[in-house]
Design a protein around this motif. Structure first.
Motif, PDB file in Angstrom:
ATOM      1  N   UNK A   1       0.796  -1.227   0.000  1.00 17.67           N
ATOM      2  CA  UNK A   1       0.000   0.000   0.000  1.00 17.67           C
ATOM      3  C   UNK A   1       0.828   1.277   0.000  1.00 17.67           C
ATOM      4  N   UNK A   2       2.076   1.230   0.412  1.00 18.79           N
ATOM      5  CA  UNK A   2       2.852   2.449   0.637  1.00 18.79           C
ATOM      6  C   UNK A   2       2.888   3.345  -0.595  1.00 18.79           C
ATOM      7  N   UNK A   3       3.003   2.786  -1.771  1.00 18.53           N
ATOM      8  CA  UNK A   3       3.149   3.569  -2.993  1.00 18.53           C
ATOM      9  C   UNK A   3       1.894   4.362  -3.341  1.00 18.53           C
ATOM     10  N   UNK A   4       0.758   3.952  -2.814  1.00 22.81           N
ATOM     11  CA  UNK A   4      -0.505   4.645  -3.119  1.00 22.81           C
ATOM     12  C   UNK A   4      -0.525   6.077  -2.568  1.00 22.81           C
ATOM     13  N   UNK A   5       0.348   6.363  -1.607  1.00 21.03           N
ATOM     14  CA  UNK A   5       0.465   7.723  -1.082  1.00 21.03           C
ATOM     15  C   UNK A   5       1.038   8.688  -2.117  1.00 21.03           C
ATOM     16  N   UNK A   6       1.530   8.171  -3.239  1.00 15.73           N
ATOM     17  CA  UNK A   6       2.214   9.002  -4.224  1.00 15.73           C
ATOM     18  C   UNK A   6       1.537   8.998  -5.587  1.00 15.73           C
TER      19      UNK A   6
ATOM     20  N   UNK B   1      -1.381  10.306  -8.350  1.00 11.00           N
ATOM     21  CA  UNK B   1      -1.799  11.666  -8.718  1.00 11.00           C
ATOM     22  C   UNK B   1      -0.602  12.589  -8.784  1.00 11.00           C
ATOM     23  N   UNK B   2      -0.666  13.676  -8.013  1.00 15.78           N
ATOM     24  CA  UNK B   2       0.415  14.660  -8.003  1.00 15.78           C
ATOM     25  C   UNK B   2       1.605  14.222  -7.163  1.00 15.78           C
ATOM     26  N   UNK B   3       1.496  13.083  -6.479  1.00 12.19           N
ATOM     27  CA  UNK B   3       2.607  12.593  -5.668  1.00 12.19           C
ATOM     28  C   UNK B   3       2.685  13.300  -4.329  1.00 12.19           C
ATOM     29  N   UNK B   4       3.843  13.191  -3.689  1.00  9.03           N
ATOM     30  CA  UNK B   4       4.007  13.805  -2.386  1.00  9.03           C
ATOM     31  C   UNK B   4       5.438  13.720  -1.895  1.00  9.03           C
ATOM     32  N   UNK B   5       5.702  14.317  -0.738  1.00  5.40           N
ATOM     33  CA  UNK B   5       7.060  14.343  -0.191  1.00  5.40           C
ATOM     34  C   UNK B   5       7.487  12.969   0.325  1.00  5.40           C
ATOM     35  N   UNK B   6       8.769  12.719   0.211  1.00  4.03           N
ATOM     36  CA  UNK B   6       9.360  11.454   0.637  1.00  4.03           C
ATOM     37  C   UNK B   6      10.820  11.734   0.991  1.00  4.03           C
ATOM     38  N   UNK B   7      11.410  10.883   1.791  1.00  2.00           N
ATOM     39  CA  UNK B   7      12.863  10.967   1.971  1.00  2.00           C
ATOM     40  C   UNK B   7      13.432   9.566   1.825  1.00  2.00           C
ATOM     41  N   UNK B   8      14.646   9.507   1.310  1.00  2.00           N
ATOM     42  CA  UNK B   8      15.350   8.250   1.093  1.00  2.00           C
ATOM     43  C   UNK B   8      16.680   8.326   1.817  1.00  2.00           C
ATOM     44  N   UNK B   9      17.072   7.216   2.409  1.00  2.00           N
ATOM     45  CA  UNK B   9      18.334   7.174   3.149  1.00  2.00           C
ATOM     46  C   UNK B   9      19.349   6.367   2.348  1.00  2.00           C
TER      47      UNK B   9
ATOM     48  N   UNK C   1       7.921  12.312  -4.715  1.00  3.55           N
ATOM     49  CA  UNK C   1       7.674  11.028  -5.367  1.00  3.55           C
ATOM     50  C   UNK C   1       6.336  11.035  -6.090  1.00  3.55           C
ATOM     51  N   UNK C   2       6.320  10.389  -7.255  1.00  2.00           N
ATOM     52  CA  UNK C   2       5.088  10.215  -8.023  1.00  2.00           C
ATOM     53  C   UNK C   2       5.021   8.747  -8.450  1.00  2.00           C
ATOM     54  N   UNK C   3       3.889   8.101  -8.160  1.00  2.67           N
ATOM     55  CA  UNK C   3       3.681   6.696  -8.531  1.00  2.67           C
ATOM     56  C   UNK C   3       2.832   6.613  -9.789  1.00  2.67           C
ATOM     57  N   UNK C   4       3.228   5.705 -10.673  1.00  2.00           N
ATOM     58  CA  UNK C   4       2.475   5.472 -11.905  1.00  2.00           C
ATOM     59  C   UNK C   4       2.311   3.966 -12.102  1.00  2.00           C
ATOM     60  N   UNK C   5       1.106   3.572 -12.525  1.00  2.21           N
ATOM     61  CA  UNK C   5       0.831   2.168 -12.865  1.00  2.21           C
ATOM     62  C   UNK C   5       0.698   2.092 -14.381  1.00  2.21           C
ATOM     63  N   UNK C   6       1.428   1.154 -15.002  1.00  2.00           N
ATOM     64  CA  UNK C   6       1.344   1.028 -16.457  1.00  2.00           C
ATOM     65  C   UNK C   6       0.195   0.102 -16.848  1.00  2.00           C
TER      66      UNK C   6
ATOM     67  N   UNK D   1       5.680   1.979 -10.819  1.00  2.00           N
ATOM     68  CA  UNK D   1       6.991   2.613 -10.677  1.00  2.00           C
ATOM     69  C   UNK D   1       6.793   3.916  -9.905  1.00  2.00           C
ATOM     70  N   UNK D   2       7.635   4.111  -8.895  1.00  2.00           N
ATOM     71  CA  UNK D   2       7.646   5.371  -8.163  1.00  2.00           C
ATOM     72  C   UNK D   2       8.908   6.117  -8.569  1.00  2.00           C
ATOM     73  N   UNK D   3       8.725   7.324  -9.087  1.00  2.00           N
ATOM     74  CA  UNK D   3       9.856   8.146  -9.510  1.00  2.00           C
ATOM     75  C   UNK D   3      10.019   9.263  -8.488  1.00  2.00           C
ATOM     76  N   UNK D   4      11.231   9.392  -7.962  1.00  2.00           N
ATOM     77  CA  UNK D   4      11.528  10.403  -6.952  1.00  2.00           C
ATOM     78  C   UNK D   4      12.492  11.426  -7.540  1.00  2.00           C
ATOM     79  N   UNK D   5      12.075  12.690  -7.521  1.00  2.00           N
ATOM     80  CA  UNK D   5      12.962  13.794  -7.887  1.00  2.00           C
ATOM     81  C   UNK D   5      13.554  14.301  -6.579  1.00  2.00           C
ATOM     82  N   UNK D   6      14.862  14.077  -6.395  1.00  2.00           N
ATOM     83  CA  UNK D   6      15.515  14.526  -5.175  1.00  2.00           C
ATOM     84  C   UNK D   6      15.650  16.032  -5.150  1.00  2.00           C
TER      85      UNK D   6
END
Length: 120
Positions: free
Chosen positions: A77-82, A84-92, A102-107, A113-118
């Motif tokens: 379920x975690x990816x569903x938070x992203x 539509x327009x996506x949302x904030x995320x942090x990566x370690x 982060x923005x999630x897209x289903x093909x 696929x979740x794409x994160x623009x740092x």
């Protein structure tokens, strides 16, 4: 309760156990560097709950873009938070927290696929 409802708790338990082992490997002296090349920990705030969550995921990084291919997206379920327009995320990774968007897209095949623009 249907078969799907009975399976989900088992899958959730298996996933939680697996994640604990991955986190141990990621922080181990022996295997940590190797595991950290492909596994990061994402931290985000749930859209509905407002709670903060962290989970390990595999990733690929190219400059300021991180790509996460979600395995078994219908179980997670975690990816569903992203969506539509996506949302904030942090990566370690690299020993540092990296904030991003982060923005999630289903093909059309159901892959997610979740794409994160740092943040720069």
């Amino acid at each position: 309760m249907g078969q799907q409802g009975q399976r989900r708790p088992l899958l959730a338990r298996v996933a939680a156990r697996f994640n604990r082992h991955v986190l141990r490997l990621r922080s181990s002296r022996r295997w940590g560097r190797l595991v950290q090349r492909r596994i990061t920990v994402v931290t985000y705030t749930g859209r509905r709950s407002g709670r903060t969550f962290s989970t390990p995921v595999s990733y690929r990084r190219a400059g300021d873009t991180v790509t996460i291919s979600v395995k078994l997206p219908d179980v997670k379920n975690w990816w569903r938070n992203f969506t539509g327009d996506g949302g904030p995320i942090s990566l370690h990774f690299d020993g540092v927290e990296h904030p991003g968007h982060a923005v999630a897209r289903r093909d059309d095949r159901g892959r997610v696929t979740v794409t994160v623009a740092l943040d720069s």
